[in-house]
Design a protein around this motif. Structure first.
Motif, short mmCIF file in Angstrom:
data_model
loop_
_atom_site.label_atom_id
_atom_site.label_comp_id
_atom_site.label_asym_id
_atom_site.label_seq_id
_atom_site.Cartn_x
_atom_site.Cartn_y
_atom_site.Cartn_z
N ALA A 182 1.11 -0.84 -0.16
CA ALA A 182 0.03 -0.08 -0.14
C ALA A 182 1.24 1.24 0.28
N PRO A 183 0.23 2.41 0.25
CA PRO A 183 0.81 4.28 -0.28
C PRO A 183 1.52 3.62 0.89
N GLY A 184 2.63 4.76 1.44
CA GLY A 184 3.42 4.27 2.94
C GLY A 184 3.97 3.74 3.23
N ASN A 185 4.01 2.20 2.73
CA ASN A 185 5.02 1.33 3.38
C ASN A 185 6.08 1.62 2.95
N VAL A 186 6.87 1.37 3.89
CA VAL A 186 8.76 1.06 3.28
C VAL A 186 8.64 0.62 2.58
N GLY A 187 7.97 0.00 1.83
CA GLY A 187 8.87 -0.90 0.07
C GLY A 187 8.08 0.46 -1.16
N GLN A 188 7.46 0.68 -0.30
CA GLN A 188 6.80 1.88 -1.58
C GLN A 188 7.46 2.99 -1.51
N VAL A 189 7.60 3.79 -0.07
CA VAL A 189 9.11 4.88 0.31
C VAL A 189 9.84 4.40 -1.01
N ARG A 190 10.50 3.60 -0.10
CA ARG A 190 11.51 3.50 -0.62
C ARG A 190 12.17 3.33 -2.36
N GLU A 191 10.45 2.31 -2.80
CA GLU A 191 10.73 2.05 -4.23
C GLU A 191 10.83 3.83 -4.98
N CYS A 192 10.09 4.40 -4.80
CA CYS A 192 9.39 5.72 -5.34
C CYS A 192 10.79 6.65 -5.46
N ALA A 193 11.00 6.68 -3.57
CA ALA A 193 12.24 7.85 -3.43
C ALA A 193 13.40 6.94 -4.78
N ALA A 194 13.86 5.73 -4.92
CA ALA A 194 14.87 5.57 -5.85
C ALA A 194 14.59 5.61 -7.05
N ARG A 195 13.47 5.46 -7.93
CA ARG A 195 12.83 6.17 -9.26
C ARG A 195 12.69 7.35 -8.94
N LEU A 196 12.50 8.82 -8.25
CA LEU A 196 12.89 9.58 -8.54
C LEU A 196 13.99 10.14 -8.49
N PHE A 197 14.52 10.03 -7.84
CA PHE A 197 16.31 10.24 -7.28
C PHE A 197 16.92 9.95 -8.45
N GLN A 198 17.00 8.93 -9.37
CA GLN A 198 17.57 8.46 -10.43
C GLN A 198 17.00 9.16 -11.56
N LEU A 199 16.23 9.46 -11.92
CA LEU A 199 15.45 10.58 -12.66
C LEU A 199 16.37 12.08 -12.51
N ALA A 200 15.83 12.72 -11.02
CA ALA A 200 16.53 13.69 -10.95
C ALA A 200 18.50 13.79 -11.23
N LYS A 201 19.19 12.80 -11.01
CA LYS A 201 20.14 12.72 -11.54
C LYS A 201 20.72 12.58 -12.87
N GLU A 202 19.67 11.63 -13.51
CA GLU A 202 19.49 12.05 -15.23
C GLU A 202 19.10 13.27 -15.82
N GLN A 203 18.22 14.05 -15.24
CA GLN A 203 17.61 15.06 -15.95
C GLN A 203 18.14 16.08 -15.12
N SER A 204 19.30 16.10 -13.93
CA SER A 204 19.52 17.24 -13.32
C SER A 204 18.65 18.58 -12.96
N PHE A 205 17.77 18.54 -12.80
CA PHE A 205 16.85 18.95 -11.79
C PHE A 205 16.66 18.74 -10.26
N ALA A 206 16.60 20.15 -9.79
CA ALA A 206 16.67 19.83 -8.48
C ALA A 206 14.88 19.47 -7.84
N LEU A 207 15.15 17.71 -6.93
CA LEU A 207 13.77 17.47 -6.53
C LEU A 207 14.00 18.32 -4.84
N TRP A 208 12.20 18.14 -4.64
CA TRP A 208 12.62 18.50 -3.49
C TRP A 208 11.17 17.13 -3.53
N LEU A 209 11.56 17.13 -1.69
CA LEU A 209 9.86 15.67 -1.14
C LEU A 209 9.98 15.97 -0.56
#
Length: 452
Positions: A182-209
């Motif tokens: 479900a949204p908010g559990n440990v696995g979802q938070v870890r997976e979503c943050a990792a995907r957004l982190f990877q995209l921020a590094k690839e496209q060079s935009f500043a990401l606020w979580l």
């Protein structure tokens, strides 16, 4: 194809167990385990790697001059000078403290600098965001609003729009439909943050979580979330009106840097002279009060420390602190008992840092000791005096760092005398630039002489 397996995962720290446990052996939280299904991923044989090793000499340095000012000086200070492209910042705080308001104000300033900002909300409707923007007088801005919790939609729009800054409010609300849980559990938070982190590094935009916090004040979700991001900022409330943001981790600047804001009806406003916030306007003589100069990040702060020592009416004397470390108080009481011959065994002791600030700087030890001594003997301290110094177990007053900036702040705020460690006393030539009476102290009993 490997079969999915069921494991129990702690929702506070991410610890995994093959069976349900009442108490997590890692974070010691109770009733935090939830059963989740994990589908093992089979690696593709013969697939080409996405990246190749690069010699260190061929890697370009990070140009700190490329920082983007947020338009909010206190936020820039906390970040180390502004936003850097491809940086990932986690802003955590309690509900309703002002996280969304601060970032909405920042987004408005960035739009004036021709920066494209995408605000992604998984908790509020577009009308709610518009109402807040109207209160902040930013309702007519060109800020891009996306209200969704689906990670695939978020990644799609970021890839196509190519924004300079992305704000995700909040990371606990985002979920990946390809990932179980479900949204908010440990696995979802870890997976979503990792995907957004990877995209921020690839496209060079500043990401606020934006992140939620637990009842203990820590960031909700796995601890790996704090390790993953570049900057971790905690949003704290010290009074009903004032808010403090504190950087507890910063790969591009000083950690423990803080910024102070005042909450008003039209948003958060910066507090320029922070020392005034933590000092009492009434500087009349009174016992149990002293002024200390602490150093937070890259900023010296003058703060009032208050102590109350009163004879105990119960069997066991109380030891209560607010904004100060409890174990350090016990250490200071032991030093005062041994070297100043003061008995605290039958007395309740209360120590409070005025203004709701939390201080970990050992350079305020001398001031706390002075306040305790003053309250114990009911002898007021001089209101125009600042105490600087760390106390050792032998009663010695040890030197502290950044003494020049501490002295400059004391002089700027109109104080006349400073008690400081003898090892920090400037030479006779340097002393001339300070309009202060500098009184060196080698031992705590040199300053606090018992008069009983």
């Amino acid at each position: 194809m490997a079969k999915p397996k069921h494991v129990y995962i702690c929702q506070q720290c991410g610890y995994q167990s093959p069976k349900w446990l009442g108490r997590c052996p890692d974070c010691e939280g109770w009733n935090t385990f939830i059963e989740e299904e994990i589908s093992p991923q089979t690696p593709k044989a013969g697939s080409a790697p996405k990246t190749n090793p690069i010699p260190l000499s061929q890697i370009s340095d990070i140009n700190l001059e490329n920082r983007i000012s947020t338009g909010i000086d206190e936020l820039d200070r906390t970040l180390g000078g502004g936003l850097l492209p491809a940086s990932v910042i986690l802003l955590a705080g309690e509900p309703g403290i002002g996280k969304s308001t601060l970032l909405l104000q920042m987004a408005e300033h960035l739009l004036h600098k021709k920066q494209k900002v995408l605000y992604i909300s998984g908790e509020e409707s577009p009308q709610q965001i518009k109402n807040r923007a109207t209160r902040l007088k930013a309702a007519k801005s060109e800020l891009l609003i996306l209200t969704t919790t689906d990670l695939s939609d978020i990644l799609y729009h970021i890839t196509n729009l190519k924004p300079d800054v992305v704000i995700v409010d909040s990371i606990q609300a985002v979920y990946n439909p390809e990932f179980s849980g479900a949204p908010g559990n440990v696995g979802q938070v870890r997976e979503c943050a990792a995907r957004l982190f990877q995209l921020a590094k690839e496209q060079s935009f500043a990401l606020w979580l934006i992140g939620h916090v637990t009842k203990e004040g820590a960031v909700a979700g796995p601890k790996i979330l704090e390790h993953l991001v570049d900057v971790v900022i905690y949003f704290e409330e010290n009074t009903r009106q004032h808010r403090i943001i504190r950087a507890v981790k910063n790969r591009f600047g000083a950690a423990n840097e803080l910024g102070v804001f005042e909450m008003r009806h039209n948003g958060l406003h910066e507090v320029k002279n922070v020392s005034e916030l933590f000092l009492t306007p009434d500087q009349s003589l009174r016992s149990g009060s002293s002024i200390v100069c602490t150093y937070e990040g890259s900023r010296p702060l003058l703060v009032e420390v208050q102590a109350l020592v009163n004879r105990s009416n119960y069997g066991t004397p109380q030891r209560t602190v607010s904004g100060f470390d409890y174990r350090r108080l016990s250490l200071l009481l032991a030093i005062l008992e041994k070297y100043c011959h003061l008995n605290f065994g039958l007395f309740d002791v209360f120590v409070k840092v005025a203004g709701g600030l939390r201080i970990d700087d050992p350079g305020i030890d001398l001031g706390v000791a002075a306040a305790l001594y003053s309250s114990r003997l009911d002898q007021p301290t001089a209101p125009d005096t600042v105490y600087i110094g760390e106390l050792g177990l032998g009663g010695e007053v040890r030197p502290v760092s950044f003494i020049e900036k501490r002295l400059q702040e004391s002089m700027k705020m109109g104080f006349k005398q400073v008690y400081l460690p003898a090892g920090n006393l400037p030479d006779s030539q340097s002393r001339k630039k300070y309009k202060l009476l500098l009184s060196p102290v080698e031992k705590v009993n040199d300053l606090l002489l018992p008069r009983e």
